[in-house]
Motif scaffolding. Structure first.
Motif, PDB file in Angstrom:
ATOM      1  N   LEU A  60      48.511  34.608  44.511  1.00  0.00           N
ATOM      2  CA  LEU A  60      47.681  35.402  43.642  1.00  0.00           C
ATOM      3  C   LEU A  60      46.195  35.464  43.935  1.00  0.00           C
ATOM      4  CD1 LEU A  60      48.985  34.352  40.062  1.00  0.00           C
ATOM      5  CD2 LEU A  60      49.747  36.318  41.337  1.00  0.00           C
ATOM      6  N   ALA A  61      45.701  34.393  44.589  1.00  0.00           N
ATOM      7  CA  ALA A  61      44.448  34.100  45.172  1.00  0.00           C
ATOM      8  C   ALA A  61      44.056  35.125  46.008  1.00  0.00           C
ATOM      9  CB  ALA A  61      44.300  32.827  45.732  1.00  0.00           C
ATOM     10  N   VAL A  62      45.265  35.618  47.003  1.00  0.00           N
ATOM     11  CA  VAL A  62      45.053  36.556  48.077  1.00  0.00           C
ATOM     12  C   VAL A  62      44.741  37.888  47.458  1.00  0.00           C
ATOM     13  CG1 VAL A  62      46.349  37.644  49.835  1.00  0.00           C
ATOM     14  CG2 VAL A  62      46.429  35.393  49.820  1.00  0.00           C
ATOM     15  N   ASN A  63      45.621  38.031  46.469  1.00  0.00           N
ATOM     16  CA  ASN A  63      45.183  39.171  45.720  1.00  0.00           C
ATOM     17  C   ASN A  63      44.139  39.524  44.990  1.00  0.00           C
ATOM     18  OD1 ASN A  63      48.257  41.173  45.978  1.00  0.00           O
ATOM     19  ND2 ASN A  63      48.774  38.773  45.906  1.00  0.00           N
ATOM     20  N   ASN A  64      43.792  38.422  44.253  1.00  0.00           N
ATOM     21  CA  ASN A  64      42.485  38.488  43.316  1.00  0.00           C
ATOM     22  C   ASN A  64      41.168  38.592  44.075  1.00  0.00           C
ATOM     23  OD1 ASN A  64      43.777  37.970  40.906  1.00  0.00           O
ATOM     24  ND2 ASN A  64      43.729  35.967  40.994  1.00  0.00           N
ATOM     25  N   LEU A  65      41.339  38.176  45.665  1.00  0.00           N
ATOM     26  CA  LEU A  65      40.162  38.248  46.517  1.00  0.00           C
ATOM     27  C   LEU A  65      39.668  39.742  46.632  1.00  0.00           C
ATOM     28  CD1 LEU A  65      38.119  36.676  48.153  1.00  0.00           C
ATOM     29  CD2 LEU A  65      39.719  37.149  50.179  1.00  0.00           C
ATOM     30  N   MET A  66      40.879  40.633  46.633  1.00  0.00           N
ATOM     31  CA  MET A  66      40.568  41.790  46.862  1.00  0.00           C
ATOM     32  C   MET A  66      39.841  42.738  45.985  1.00  0.00           C
ATOM     33  SD  MET A  66      44.009  42.996  49.257  1.00  0.00           S
ATOM     34  CE  MET A  66      44.977  41.445  48.981  1.00  0.00           C
ATOM     35  N   SER A  67      40.434  42.259  44.661  1.00  0.00           N
ATOM     36  CA  SER A  67      39.702  42.828  43.663  1.00  0.00           C
ATOM     37  C   SER A  67      38.269  42.169  43.107  1.00  0.00           C
ATOM     38  CB  SER A  67      40.821  42.510  42.492  1.00  0.00           C
ATOM     39  OG  SER A  67      41.870  42.949  42.536  1.00  0.00           O
ATOM     40  N   LEU A  68      38.159  40.899  43.415  1.00  0.00           N
ATOM     41  CA  LEU A  68      37.079  40.338  43.255  1.00  0.00           C
ATOM     42  C   LEU A  68      35.903  41.084  44.094  1.00  0.00           C
ATOM     43  CD1 LEU A  68      35.162  37.962  42.209  1.00  0.00           C
ATOM     44  CD2 LEU A  68      35.733  36.814  44.393  1.00  0.00           C
ATOM     45  N   PHE A  69      36.314  41.575  45.217  1.00  0.00           N
ATOM     46  CA  PHE A  69      35.094  42.238  46.044  1.00  0.00           C
ATOM     47  C   PHE A  69      35.406  43.859  45.743  1.00  0.00           C
ATOM     48  CE2 PHE A  69      35.827  38.981  49.841  1.00  0.00           C
ATOM     49  CZ  PHE A  69      35.178  38.167  49.225  1.00  0.00           C
ATOM     50  N   GLY A  70      36.622  44.178  45.433  1.00  0.00           N
ATOM     51  CA  GLY A  70      36.637  45.914  45.390  1.00  0.00           C
ATOM     52  C   GLY A  70      36.250  46.324  44.155  1.00  0.00           C
ATOM     53  N   LEU A  71      36.469  45.532  43.068  1.00  0.00           N
ATOM     54  CA  LEU A  71      35.803  46.089  41.636  1.00  0.00           C
ATOM     55  C   LEU A  71      34.179  46.066  41.236  1.00  0.00           C
ATOM     56  CD1 LEU A  71      38.821  44.817  39.581  1.00  0.00           C
ATOM     57  CD2 LEU A  71      38.272  47.189  39.967  1.00  0.00           C
ATOM     58  N   HIS A  72      33.657  45.329  42.316  1.00  0.00           N
ATOM     59  CA  HIS A  72      32.232  45.193  42.155  1.00  0.00           C
ATOM     60  C   HIS A  72      31.453  46.030  43.138  1.00  0.00           C
ATOM     61  CE1 HIS A  72      32.398  41.918  38.982  1.00  0.00           C
ATOM     62  NE2 HIS A  72      33.379  41.520  39.666  1.00  0.00           N
ATOM     63  N   ARG A  73      30.451  46.843  42.698  1.00  0.00           N
ATOM     64  CA  ARG A  73      29.839  47.463  43.492  1.00  0.00           C
ATOM     65  C   ARG A  73      28.882  46.687  44.439  1.00  0.00           C
ATOM     66  NH1 ARG A  73      24.664  49.859  44.046  1.00  0.00           N
ATOM     67  NH2 ARG A  73      24.687  51.785  45.448  1.00  0.00           N
ATOM     68  N   ALA A  74      28.353  45.650  43.553  1.00  0.00           N
ATOM     69  CA  ALA A  74      27.481  44.707  44.349  1.00  0.00           C
ATOM     70  C   ALA A  74      28.105  43.771  45.548  1.00  0.00           C
ATOM     71  CB  ALA A  74      26.836  43.582  43.424  1.00  0.00           C
ATOM     72  N   ARG A  75      29.310  43.959  45.530  1.00  0.00           N
ATOM     73  CA  ARG A  75      30.213  43.324  46.817  1.00  0.00           C
ATOM     74  C   ARG A  75      30.834  44.194  47.540  1.00  0.00           C
ATOM     75  NH1 ARG A  75      32.355  39.821  42.186  1.00  0.00           N
ATOM     76  NH2 ARG A  75      30.544  38.302  41.737  1.00  0.00           N
ATOM     77  N   ARG A  76      30.443  45.587  47.739  1.00  0.00           N
ATOM     78  CA  ARG A  76      31.102  46.570  48.411  1.00  0.00           C
ATOM     79  C   ARG A  76      30.876  46.144  50.088  1.00  0.00           C
ATOM     80  NH1 ARG A  76      26.216  47.902  46.436  1.00  0.00           N
ATOM     81  NH2 ARG A  76      24.410  48.572  47.981  1.00  0.00           N
ATOM     82  N   GLY A  77      30.205  45.557  50.355  1.00  0.00           N
ATOM     83  CA  GLY A  77      29.956  44.907  51.825  1.00  0.00           C
ATOM     84  C   GLY A  77      31.273  44.045  52.077  1.00  0.00           C
ATOM     85  N   MET A  78      31.392  42.980  51.057  1.00  0.00           N
ATOM     86  CA  MET A  78      32.412  42.218  51.280  1.00  0.00           C
ATOM     87  C   MET A  78      33.855  42.797  51.272  1.00  0.00           C
ATOM     88  SD  MET A  78      31.101  39.488  48.542  1.00  0.00           S
ATOM     89  CE  MET A  78      29.406  38.826  48.612  1.00  0.00           C
TER      90      MET A  78
END
Length: 331
Positions: free
Chosen positions: A204-222
């Motif tokens: 789940l952590a592998v999948n959550n990492l993508m959402s943590l980055f992808g769903l936040h504009r502030a983390r677009r570089g990540m």
């Protein structure tokens, strides 16, 4: 997708609220370990994807749910900083492609692909596919969140990569659909999210990492750095997976997903490093460090997951929470 079974007090309270068994979301964020934390995050994030059966879509933007999600995200981010360090203050944008190559070269993961190629049993490979189904049945979707948040050459590069991921607009060629062919060979359930209850926190952590980055504009570089790390480390492992399946008697359907990635990601590697991340860093120099942070996190979290799987196999145990996954066609 059915709501999963809870794994702690916070996930239980959240799932009860979404299922309508209570009118209150948890007013606390004291998680009962990583299983509780990552299931809570996964349940929250799925509301931004295809959602949960019987759960009102309005929950996606519920203020109380977003407060809970933020608390869980902050806990996860803290663990990522401990794992790879926080993004540095300044990175020369011109050095980003070379820095990504160094990060990939220095990665010393636990060798799961080699094990699957040469030693894994049929049941172990089936477990591997079960774990990966949580991501691969929505492959490319988390990275697509970046499309409206970037422009210019970086946007064009991301579109080029994602077009391949979505099969050039041909449904059977979508990577999400190709993976179903592998799952079908193993007689697995093809339902989207069908094995969320079967996998542990590392998956789940592998999948959550993508959402943590992808769903936040502030983390677009990540999220761009995350995608680059995936594309730059994909060809050789996927060749190993395909060869491992062939060793076990896998036919062309079984290996189609992995064979496709051997060719496609060899091309995507250069696009991701230079046209995508290099161009993004040049356009937004203040986010260059975020790109490298996203890449480091992608490799580190994947390594933790791979090690957790290998550890259970080496102990003679199943890597799945429910010990085994019954064949769909058995009987």
């Amino acid at each position: 997708m059915q709501l999963p079974a809870a794994r702690g007090r916070v996930s239980a309270a959240l799932i009860d609220a979404l299922a309508g068994r209570t009118t209150k979301l948890p007013a606390f964020a004291h998680f009962d370990g990583d299983e509780d934390l990552h299931l809570t995050l996964f349940v929250c994030y799925e509301l931004a994807y295809r959602g949960w059966d019987g759960v009102d879509d309005c929950w996606e933007w519920d203020p109380g749910l977003l407060r809970l999600r933020t608390a869980a995200e902050n806990r996860y981010l803290s663990s990522l900083y401990d794992l790879v360090g926080a993004p540095t203050e300044a990175v020369d944008p011109a050095t980003v492609p070379a820095a990504l190559a160094r990060i990939v070269e220095e990665d010393d993961g636990p060798g799961l692909s080699g094990y699957l190629r040469g030693r894994a049993t049929f049941e172990q490979f089936r477990e591997f596919v079960t774990h990966r189904s949580v991501y691969h049945l929505r492959e490319a979707d988390p990275h697509s969140w970046a499309l409206p948040r970037i422009g210019g050459r970086a946007k064009a590069a991301l579109v080029e990569i994602q077009t391949d991921e979505y099969g050039g607009g041909i449904e059977p060629r979508m990577h999400q659909e190709l993976f179903k062919r592998t799952m079908r060979w193993f007689d697995l359930d093809l339902s989207y999210g069908g094995y969320v209850d079967s996998v542990g926190a590392p998956t789940l952590a592998v999948n959550n990492l993508m959402s943590l980055f992808g769903l936040h504009r502030a983390r677009r570089g990540m999220i761009l750095g995350h995608l680059a790390a995936y594309e730059m480390t994909s060809s050789l492992p996927n060749r190993a997976y395909a060869n491992g399946l062939r060793r076990l008697g896998g036919d062309a359907d079984a290996t189609a997903f992995y064979d496709e990635h051997v060719e496609a990601d060899a091309v995507h590697e250069q696009i991701a490093a230079h046209d995508l991340c290099g161009s993004f860093a040049a356009a937004e120099p203040a986010r260059a460090a975020d790109v490298l942070f996203g890449a480091r996190c992608a490799l580190a979290v994947d390594s933790l997951w791979a090690q957790s799987v290998l550890d259970t196999w080496q102990q003679g145990r199943s890597s799945l929470r429910n010990r085994t996954v019954q064949p769909v066609l058995a009987g």
